[in-house]
Scaffold this motif. Sequence first.
Motif, PDB file in Angstrom:
ATOM      1  N   ILE A  29      34.797 -37.356 -22.490  1.00  0.00           N
ATOM      2  CA  ILE A  29      35.884 -37.518 -21.672  1.00  0.00           C
ATOM      3  C   ILE A  29      36.140 -39.073 -21.577  1.00  0.00           C
ATOM      4  O   ILE A  29      35.252 -39.867 -21.877  1.00  0.00           O
ATOM      5  N   GLY A  30      37.523 -39.280 -21.486  1.00  0.00           N
ATOM      6  CA  GLY A  30      37.997 -40.784 -21.449  1.00  0.00           C
ATOM      7  C   GLY A  30      39.109 -41.117 -22.291  1.00  0.00           C
ATOM      8  O   GLY A  30      39.449 -40.391 -22.932  1.00  0.00           O
ATOM      9  N   TYR A  43      36.709 -46.984 -15.209  1.00  0.00           N
ATOM     10  CA  TYR A  43      35.921 -46.389 -14.455  1.00  0.00           C
ATOM     11  C   TYR A  43      35.578 -45.063 -14.815  1.00  0.00           C
ATOM     12  O   TYR A  43      34.552 -44.428 -14.709  1.00  0.00           O
ATOM     13  N   LEU A  44      36.588 -44.519 -15.663  1.00  0.00           N
ATOM     14  CA  LEU A  44      36.567 -43.377 -16.168  1.00  0.00           C
ATOM     15  C   LEU A  44      35.428 -43.239 -17.249  1.00  0.00           C
ATOM     16  O   LEU A  44      34.446 -42.400 -17.446  1.00  0.00           O
ATOM     17  N   ILE A  66      31.754 -43.011 -15.912  1.00  0.00           N
ATOM     18  CA  ILE A  66      31.348 -41.692 -15.262  1.00  0.00           C
ATOM     19  C   ILE A  66      31.061 -40.935 -16.807  1.00  0.00           C
ATOM     20  O   ILE A  66      30.034 -40.176 -16.846  1.00  0.00           O
ATOM     21  N   MET A 102      27.602 -41.779 -18.407  1.00  0.00           N
ATOM     22  CA  MET A 102      26.557 -41.439 -17.779  1.00  0.00           C
ATOM     23  C   MET A 102      26.663 -39.923 -17.704  1.00  0.00           C
ATOM     24  O   MET A 102      25.204 -39.516 -18.238  1.00  0.00           O
ATOM     25  N   GLY A 107      29.894 -49.404 -14.616  1.00  0.00           N
ATOM     26  CA  GLY A 107      29.086 -48.365 -14.747  1.00  0.00           C
ATOM     27  C   GLY A 107      27.608 -48.347 -15.035  1.00  0.00           C
ATOM     28  O   GLY A 107      26.699 -47.591 -14.691  1.00  0.00           O
ATOM     29  N   GLY A 110      24.894 -47.499 -12.232  1.00  0.00           N
ATOM     30  CA  GLY A 110      24.889 -46.109 -12.234  1.00  0.00           C
ATOM     31  C   GLY A 110      23.938 -45.451 -13.182  1.00  0.00           C
ATOM     32  O   GLY A 110      22.986 -44.776 -12.675  1.00  0.00           O
ATOM     33  N   LEU A 118      30.041 -33.412 -15.448  1.00  0.00           N
ATOM     34  CA  LEU A 118      31.434 -33.144 -15.758  1.00  0.00           C
ATOM     35  C   LEU A 118      31.692 -32.136 -16.945  1.00  0.00           C
ATOM     36  O   LEU A 118      32.402 -31.232 -16.999  1.00  0.00           O
TER      37      LEU A 118
END
Lengths: 241, 241, 241, 241, 241, 241
Positions: free
Chosen positions: C39-40, C51-52, C55, C58, C80, C83, C238
């Motif tokens: 995604i992204g 920020y997208l 995540i 990760m 990121g 995280g 996700l």
Amino acid sequence: MRILVVNVNTTTSITDAIAKQAEAAAAPGTEIVGLTPEIGAESVEGNFESYLAAIAVMDRVRSYPEPYDAVIQAGYGEHGREGLQELLDVPVVDITEASASIAMMLGHKYSVVTTLDRTVPLIEDRLRLAGLDAKCASVRASGLPVLALETDPERTIEAIVDEAEAAVREDKAEVICLGCGGMAGLDDKIRERTGVPVVDGVSAAVKLAESLVGLGLSTSKVRTYAPPRPKRITGWPLAKP
Amino acid sequence: MRILVVNVNTTTSITDAIAKQAEAAAAPGTEIVGLTPEIGAESVEGNFESYLAAIAVMDRVRSYPEPYDAVIQAGYGEHGREGLQELLDVPVVDITEASASIAMMLGHKYSVVTTLDRTVPLIEDRLRLAGLDAKCASVRASGLPVLALETDPERTIEAIVDEAEAAVREDKAEVICLGCGGMAGLDDKIRERTGVPVVDGVSAAVKLAESLVGLGLSTSKVRTYAPPRPKRITGWPLAKP
Amino acid sequence: MRILVVNVNTTTSITDAIAKQAEAAAAPGTEIVGLTPEIGAESVEGNFESYLAAIAVMDRVRSYPEPYDAVIQAGYGEHGREGLQELLDVPVVDITEASASIAMMLGHKYSVVTTLDRTVPLIEDRLRLAGLDAKCASVRASGLPVLALETDPERTIEAIVDEAEAAVREDKAEVICLGCGGMAGLDDKIRERTGVPVVDGVSAAVKLAESLVGLGLSTSKVRTYAPPRPKRITGWPLAKP
Amino acid sequence: MRILVVNVNTTTSITDAIAKQAEAAAAPGTEIVGLTPEIGAESVEGNFESYLAAIAVMDRVRSYPEPYDAVIQAGYGEHGREGLQELLDVPVVDITEASASIAMMLGHKYSVVTTLDRTVPLIEDRLRLAGLDAKCASVRASGLPVLALETDPERTIEAIVDEAEAAVREDKAEVICLGCGGMAGLDDKIRERTGVPVVDGVSAAVKLAESLVGLGLSTSKVRTYAPPRPKRITGWPLAKP
Amino acid sequence: MRILVVNVNTTTSITDAIAKQAEAAAAPGTEIVGLTPEIGAESVEGNFESYLAAIAVMDRVRSYPEPYDAVIQAGYGEHGREGLQELLDVPVVDITEASASIAMMLGHKYSVVTTLDRTVPLIEDRLRLAGLDAKCASVRASGLPVLALETDPERTIEAIVDEAEAAVREDKAEVICLGCGGMAGLDDKIRERTGVPVVDGVSAAVKLAESLVGLGLSTSKVRTYAPPRPKRITGWPLAKP
Amino acid sequence: MRILVVNVNTTTSITDAIAKQAEAAAAPGTEIVGLTPEIGAESVEGNFESYLAAIAVMDRVRSYPEPYDAVIQAGYGEHGREGLQELLDVPVVDITEASASIAMMLGHKYSVVTTLDRTVPLIEDRLRLAGLDAKCASVRASGLPVLALETDPERTIEAIVDEAEAAVREDKAEVICLGCGGMAGLDDKIRERTGVPVVDGVSAAVKLAESLVGLGLSTSKVRTYAPPRPKRITGWPLAKP
């Protein structure tokens, strides 16, 4: 009161100029002794030469017979002051720090003008280590080497005055520190062109050394500048008799 | 690849220990050459000795025959790295900076534990000059001298482990840098007691030197670390043949 | 040794370019695995997209089967990394931080050159958070977007080289960090025009990841980067199988 | 005026508590809308969870129908505010920053007291990035998790009040910021025990959001927080209808 | 709610302009009382005048009959706010700090534009003392005095708008703070020319004062701003009945 | 050379003590003139009193007939030095800054010990504004008021010596600055108990004032400290004949 003023390079004409400047600033009763290191570069313009000067200055001071009341390290932006403070009981004043301290009493921000661009980071680093950088607007270099002051003084001085002017106009300096020694007439020219006070490091150091001696104060010996612990050291002192 | 690992003091047993540690960290194909300066103190614990070491290290490296691919200055918190960078074309890595760089990749804050209290300000100053102090939670000292590691190792190590533990608990360090060389077993003890990663400067410096060589990168020569300009230098090199 | 190199955007041709660059830097025996998030954004140029990406990276790493020895987050100035450090036991290296760490060993100050002006504050903020900003002379942007590197490479590269030159001349940078990925030939051009070392973040990160693995070191787990406490999490991971 | 107050975790009882606190602070005529993200952790206590929350908050806000006048991100020390500022035209207020801004008007130094120790670095980093750390005396943690506020409120609150007291006595804080949401009665207890003003982030954020709206001011769109450029984004928005 | 808005100079037309601006920003139900000091300069443009204003403002507020709910010191970059905080139980808001606080919520960096160059260091110093300087891109001055706003408004305003534009373009400011009072129409012009939000200090201070009162918060009295200890004071209050 | 030494409070016995201390430090040929303000508090221990003192000192100096060569503001951590610099052509020295400047030449870090805790932030702020805080290890207070030095000298002095000792032991200060005037015998006691140099602000200021006069240097008048522009000022000077 006797103050040793130690040149950082091996050019005796520069030692003479520095000593003359120191004498002009000294109070009556203060004796100035100019010292030239026995080893090192004819002019100091970078880290290698500056580290060598650090040791050469300590070596020269150690071989000078006591008594004396204070020592001035007369090189701008050079290494070594901390070592002298360990070795000596009398106060040690570095001209970089002396000129910055005095400048900070005269205006909101000060700038340093010097010769070669490569010495700018050395000066910035010495000011930062001494905790005197917060009010430093800039350190500017003319791009001409120290010894050009002797071969082509007019152009060399003009280039430095130009930088001083830019420091006042663009960097908002309110005081100029001369970041190099032995420049007769330079302070007058800068003052004329910029209208701001000009601090000569050697003169400033003489007054601060006299002040410390007058106050009966010297280097703290409890931690950072305690005398070296007794131990085996090879090849020191450097200069053999 | 050949890497020179230069001790900052004149004690050859420490050179041996450092070289052994470097070899353990080195990749296959990396040759480690341990060098001992010909002048200087048997252990370096203050500014005078550190300035002397700076020059002694440069002197020792200059007399070593080329070729070699990188140089490591193996003293914690010592002066001199900038001078080596001017004199050499190959990369120069200081173990203080190497261990801090590596530590910053492993945790939010790191602490350094070292021997004598008087070396704390030197380490703090070197980290500040290198721009690696922002994540430094503390530099802590056990109060026992470097050479006590040889005379009373158990007590000496215990005292350092205690400081490491305090750094984690009170200063919130998440990584510990060993601020002194030649301490076999020390990292294991600290890791056990604190649960945090422990960075040995010599090992870190070897990997970083290998990395720089592998990347084909070396010291920038455009300004601060340009080679010294040709000039008359008296008494250099120090060590006569 | 297997190192995952994770792109921050969803453009696979960029993943390929990054992986190729990583492979060129890797030691023999290091396997590079290039990963693309599911995604992204096709390119990441701001906080929302970054920020997208945090995540997404990760998420992508978690779905990749173990074992692997280190993870590189290959986006310049992106969120990121912290995280990933919580989620993983192996070391995590961010290319922004890797290039700054390496640059600081090569010169007194470094600059970053990047694409869009809007990413400058992100890069500055990431360097500050990592404690690597003290030696950063400037972060400069060409004003042209990432993807222009593919549509009009010549003009795009010229614009970045111009900024690198200005960084050296005006901001006194002595090293240049490439603040964007996948730019074949860019480092050569900058080196030629400026004479300073150029650090590519992906290559630097590979060497640092190899170094950490070689030293047997990984993220400290005592505080900031401890594993997440077990708890109810909705909608994670996700990417559904 | 309608203000969206977005929880960072998926626990609706916390959303309710936050909304209630916001309503108590709101001016007559201000409508508070409490929102709960559809994805993420039941409580946010670390970087992974906080990055997930960043995206979850943006996702939740985007799916809420306009019009509204301001958005409050109601998590202490969390990532994401910058992304919201890019996506929205209305002002965005983060409760960490709001409470620090207000605290700085009330005393010379302020401290934050929070729950888990591991969130301390997150809060410190967010304050540093926001430029609000200069007057922060300390961020202190009780060591007890967020949800303990529900299971063992008395002990949990006592532990936080103890830290507040230590902040005033030892760190010289003159104001306390509550670094966690939903703590009815906590401010009264701290005020009683320490005698200093206590700032609740949600209440502070409501007043600041009302202030910005009242002044007709919103996020600058010229650079850092410009809207994302139109591009292909995969998997966004996260929450499918 | 009654808010005293105290001019720092003795020019009543400026008091009127300030009060008008405050009223425009005030919520319904907020009563604005404009006060003019009885002693001091007709315009404040330097340290001597600013110190005099500090005392004059305290003197004026003390002679105004209670009750009132908050006090705004309406001079940009002036001394004195800390003294008012000691003397009063109600919140005190300084317009310099208010505008910076609000600006920091709207963009990544802000600049202040003011009149005379000599007031720039005062503003910089006040922002630093308040801990609000980290996000300040620059303080710029038009070079024209405060009162020129009345004699030659068009040219004066144009000069300030020019500086605002330079702040956005060169210093990367994303928000502009008006560093001087009583400039009708100035914010519109700057907004038009630069596209960034413009913060007027008086308006910002009114909203923040209302916020503090609404939150039931006032100055901490435990240390720095405790009431003066009872003692013999000569010549105070200044203004005799 | 004539130096005015201006007390900041209206207690003439303190003026006498200060003048005596100044005379002890002065060079032969330096005349010390002790001045007491006509308005203000009997002792200055906070912002309100300090702002009043700022104006009172300027007022007192203005009414003293020329010629004189330098002015010393003899209050620790007080406001006002910048105003004096605007009004006067001769150099102005503040004792807070003088003692810090001198202390920085004697050790790696210095601490200030003072009386009331509430004056600590004032001293910290003055040192920060002067750019002399980087080497300040701590400012510590005994908790006893200034005038207790006269009513219960033994206990008061003991409490200050205790703080000095803690500064050396815990904060790693290597030099102590006396942060309050008129304490005969205090420096001897601290020196005995701690072994570090003790700097008295009044004495330091005298030597620095003499130094500036000796160097022919005074306040820069180009910007921050330019004379006030001619304008209408009401109620000034304060003291009527």
